[in-house]
Design a protein around this motif. Structure first.
Motif, PDB file in Angstrom:
ATOM      1  N   LEU A  55       0.959  -1.153   0.093  1.00 57.59           N
ATOM      2  CA  LEU A  55       0.017   0.000   0.081  1.00 57.59           C
ATOM      3  C   LEU A  55       1.056   1.193   0.076  1.00 57.59           C
ATOM      4  O   LEU A  55       2.145   0.999   0.027  1.00 57.59           O
ATOM      5  CB  LEU A  55      -0.790   0.068   1.248  1.00 57.59           C
ATOM      6  CG  LEU A  55      -1.841  -1.022   1.217  1.00 57.59           C
ATOM      7  CD1 LEU A  55      -2.591  -1.363   2.701  1.00 57.59           C
ATOM      8  CD2 LEU A  55      -2.874  -1.092   0.167  1.00 57.59           C
ATOM      9  N   VAL A  56       0.419   2.379   0.133  1.00 57.60           N
ATOM     10  CA  VAL A  56       1.179   3.701  -0.019  1.00 57.60           C
ATOM     11  C   VAL A  56       2.189   3.623   1.315  1.00 57.60           C
ATOM     12  O   VAL A  56       1.492   3.783   2.539  1.00 57.60           O
ATOM     13  CB  VAL A  56       0.367   4.978   0.015  1.00 57.60           C
ATOM     14  CG1 VAL A  56       1.254   6.113  -0.085  1.00 57.60           C
ATOM     15  CG2 VAL A  56      -0.606   4.669  -1.243  1.00 57.60           C
ATOM     16  N   PRO A  57       3.247   3.713   1.344  1.00 52.73           N
ATOM     17  CA  PRO A  57       4.289   3.836   2.652  1.00 52.73           C
ATOM     18  C   PRO A  57       4.130   5.369   2.815  1.00 52.73           C
ATOM     19  O   PRO A  57       3.939   6.143   2.309  1.00 52.73           O
ATOM     20  CB  PRO A  57       5.623   3.355   2.186  1.00 52.73           C
ATOM     21  CG  PRO A  57       5.484   3.062   0.565  1.00 52.73           C
ATOM     22  CD  PRO A  57       4.318   3.250   0.036  1.00 52.73           C
ATOM     23  N   ASP A  58       4.338   5.435   4.126  1.00 53.04           N
ATOM     24  CA  ASP A  58       4.464   6.864   4.771  1.00 53.04           C
ATOM     25  C   ASP A  58       5.412   7.830   4.206  1.00 53.04           C
ATOM     26  O   ASP A  58       5.203   8.969   3.991  1.00 53.04           O
ATOM     27  CB  ASP A  58       4.725   6.759   6.330  1.00 53.04           C
ATOM     28  CG  ASP A  58       3.542   6.324   6.970  1.00 53.04           C
ATOM     29  OD1 ASP A  58       2.505   6.266   6.506  1.00 53.04           O
ATOM     30  OD2 ASP A  58       3.646   6.083   8.456  1.00 53.04           O
ATOM     31  N   SER A  59       6.494   7.071   3.726  1.00 52.93           N
ATOM     32  CA  SER A  59       7.586   7.839   2.990  1.00 52.93           C
ATOM     33  C   SER A  59       7.380   8.548   1.821  1.00 52.93           C
ATOM     34  O   SER A  59       7.579   9.723   1.327  1.00 52.93           O
ATOM     35  CB  SER A  59       8.855   7.013   2.735  1.00 52.93           C
ATOM     36  OG  SER A  59       8.565   6.034   1.927  1.00 52.93           O
ATOM     37  N   VAL A  60       6.280   7.823   1.080  1.00 53.05           N
ATOM     38  CA  VAL A  60       5.611   8.262  -0.056  1.00 53.05           C
ATOM     39  C   VAL A  60       5.015   9.531   0.110  1.00 53.05           C
ATOM     40  O   VAL A  60       5.111  10.475  -0.820  1.00 53.05           O
ATOM     41  CB  VAL A  60       5.100   7.217  -1.074  1.00 53.05           C
ATOM     42  CG1 VAL A  60       4.332   7.788  -2.001  1.00 53.05           C
ATOM     43  CG2 VAL A  60       6.041   6.447  -1.362  1.00 53.05           C
ATOM     44  N   ILE A  61       4.019   9.302   0.957  1.00 54.78           N
ATOM     45  CA  ILE A  61       3.077  10.671   1.522  1.00 54.78           C
ATOM     46  C   ILE A  61       3.943  11.868   1.752  1.00 54.78           C
ATOM     47  O   ILE A  61       3.532  12.894   1.270  1.00 54.78           O
ATOM     48  CB  ILE A  61       2.426  10.375   2.828  1.00 54.78           C
ATOM     49  CG1 ILE A  61       1.435   9.241   2.285  1.00 54.78           C
ATOM     50  CG2 ILE A  61       1.408  11.479   3.094  1.00 54.78           C
ATOM     51  CD1 ILE A  61       0.261   8.900   3.219  1.00 54.78           C
ATOM     52  N   GLU A  62       5.191  11.761   2.389  1.00 60.12           N
ATOM     53  CA  GLU A  62       6.217  12.584   2.580  1.00 60.12           C
ATOM     54  C   GLU A  62       6.755  13.110   1.253  1.00 60.12           C
ATOM     55  O   GLU A  62       6.604  14.435   1.022  1.00 60.12           O
ATOM     56  CB  GLU A  62       7.135  12.068   3.452  1.00 60.12           C
ATOM     57  CG  GLU A  62       8.074  13.225   4.057  1.00 60.12           C
ATOM     58  CD  GLU A  62       7.564  14.165   4.881  1.00 60.12           C
ATOM     59  OE1 GLU A  62       6.547  13.791   5.595  1.00 60.12           O
ATOM     60  OE2 GLU A  62       7.767  15.421   4.919  1.00 60.12           O
ATOM     61  N   GLU A  63       6.976  12.187   0.380  1.00 62.82           N
ATOM     62  CA  GLU A  63       7.416  12.676  -0.965  1.00 62.82           C
ATOM     63  C   GLU A  63       6.723  13.449  -1.623  1.00 62.82           C
ATOM     64  O   GLU A  63       6.922  14.689  -2.420  1.00 62.82           O
ATOM     65  CB  GLU A  63       7.712  11.388  -1.691  1.00 62.82           C
ATOM     66  CG  GLU A  63       8.735  11.445  -3.047  1.00 62.82           C
ATOM     67  CD  GLU A  63       8.814  10.202  -3.455  1.00 62.82           C
ATOM     68  OE1 GLU A  63       9.359   9.349  -2.713  1.00 62.82           O
ATOM     69  OE2 GLU A  63       8.474   9.986  -4.956  1.00 62.82           O
TER      70      GLU A  63
END
Ligand code: IPM
Ligand code: MG
Length: 369
Positions: A55-63
């Motif tokens: 699923l969407v990792p937190d690091s990608v939301i940050e990105e």
């Protein structure tokens, strides 16, 4: 000349197909308006989850916070548990980037697309400001004694002063702009009106909305105020859609009434939305879902995705590019070449994208509105 980094998530079902047409139109407008952009593609979808379990990792939301905007196709896969990937991707973006307004214009471009008798483009032209981070979508709740006859399920509707106030403020600012535009046109148009839609008679905590709305309204004396309970709102949207300019409402009610609104403008294939936090990375998507039965058939209508690109450009400050797309879509629909904005139009997804691009080459937008 603007230069933008744009995230792209085609997603599931018809999502990648309609997004492709949105990007085709973006490229055509970019050529004409000479702004630059770089696309950053992301694979998150039900399809991707089935293949990888990711699923969407937190690091990608940050990105994502570092991008200028995100374009989304559609999320939802029939073989994945309902809501799992939608919560991760769509709500991940909305909640993760605090996109507190879901802006959904309901605009009829051509009379033949409207299912209402005796209503035309001059009657159906309003926007819904859907609160986008709270309400019954808060994800606070759960199950007790799951899968037993004594099961209890609880879902909490969360409303905060801040959430209600900022949604109302966005709606009033929009109406102020509309009022000013009408006055500048000098055609005797009435001042714009903001209609609060809630269910404060049955759900008393909705009176937080009433108070936040009244608090904000005092700062906008040039804007008319109005109120409707959500059931009555559905009735008025059919009976007198011309009475409405801007609706501000809760997350769930906004979800429901904008599907109704989409039908007034010609169907789910044509309706676009912006998930917005002014001044921050925001996300733009058609309001339809992944429509698995049409996936890969090149029949889905891409006009919602194309209009989502226009909304994105408007948000980025590329207002003339946004107007060009809006005019091109409007001209195309008014020309009568498109019998319906759905999978039965007889025009393929890619053809429809090409038709918008061809219109773009000749369209001269009116300036100043
Ligand atoms: C929408 C959709 C989503 C919503 C779903 C897919 C979670 O219906 O964008 O309107 O309920 O917000
Ligand atoms: Mg919806």
């Amino acid at each position: 000349m603007g230069s933008y980094r744009l995230g792209v998530l085609g997603g599931d079902g018809i999502g990648p197909e309609v997004t492709r047409e949105g990007l085709k139109v973006l490229e055509a407008v970019g050529g004409r308006e000479s702004f630059e952009y770089e696309l950053v593609e992301y694979p998150y979808s039900g399809e991707h989850y089935l293949k990888t379990g990711e699923l969407v990792p937190d690091s990608v939301i940050e990105e994502w916070r570092g991008l200028d905007a995100v374009l989304l196709g559609a999320i939802g896969h029939p073989e994945v548990e309902p809501g799992l990937v939608e919560r991760s991707v769509i709500l991940g973006l909305r909640f993760g980037l605090d996109l507190y307004v879901n802006l959904r214009p309901i605009k009829l471009y051509a009379e033949h697309l409207c299912p209402l008798k005796e209503k035309g483009p001059e009657d159906i032209d309003f926007v819904v400001v859907r609160e986008n981070t709270e309400g019954l979508y808060s994800q606070i709740g759960g199950h007790l004694r799951k899968n037993t006859p004594d099961e209890v399920a609880i879902v909490n509707g969360i409303y905060t002063w801040k959430g209600c106030e900022r949604a109302c403020r966005y709606a009033f600012e929009l109406a102020r702009k509309l009022s000013a535009e009408r006055e500048a046109r000098g055609d005797g148009g009435r001042p714009a009106r903001v209609t609060l839609v809630d269910k404060a008679n049955a759900i008393r905590p909705h009176d937080l909305w009433t108070r936040a709305y009244e608090h904000v309204a005092r700062e906008f004396p040039e804007v008319e105020t109005d109120h409707a309970y959500v059931d009555a709102c559905c009735m008025w949207m059919i009976k007198n859609p011309e009475w409405v300019d801007v609706i501000v409402t809760t997350n769930l009610f906004g979800d429901i009434i904008t599907d109704l609104g989409a039908m007034l403008q010609g169907g789910m294939g044509i309706a676009a939305s912006g998930n917005i936090h002014p001044g921050r990375t925001s996300m733009f998507e058609p309001i339809h879902g992944s429509a698995p039965k049409y996936a890969g058939k090149n029949v889905a209508c891409p006009l919602g995705a194309i209009s989502a690109v226009a909304m994105m450009l408007d948000f980025l400050g590329e207002t003339s590019g946004a107007r060009l797309i809006d005019e091109a879509v409007g001209e195309l629909l008014r020309s009568g070449e498109v019998p319906s904005a759905d999978a039965r139009s007889g025009i393929s997804t890619s053809q429809m994208g090409d038709m918008v691009v061809r219109r773009l080459e000749t369209v001269e937008p009116e300036t100043g509105n």
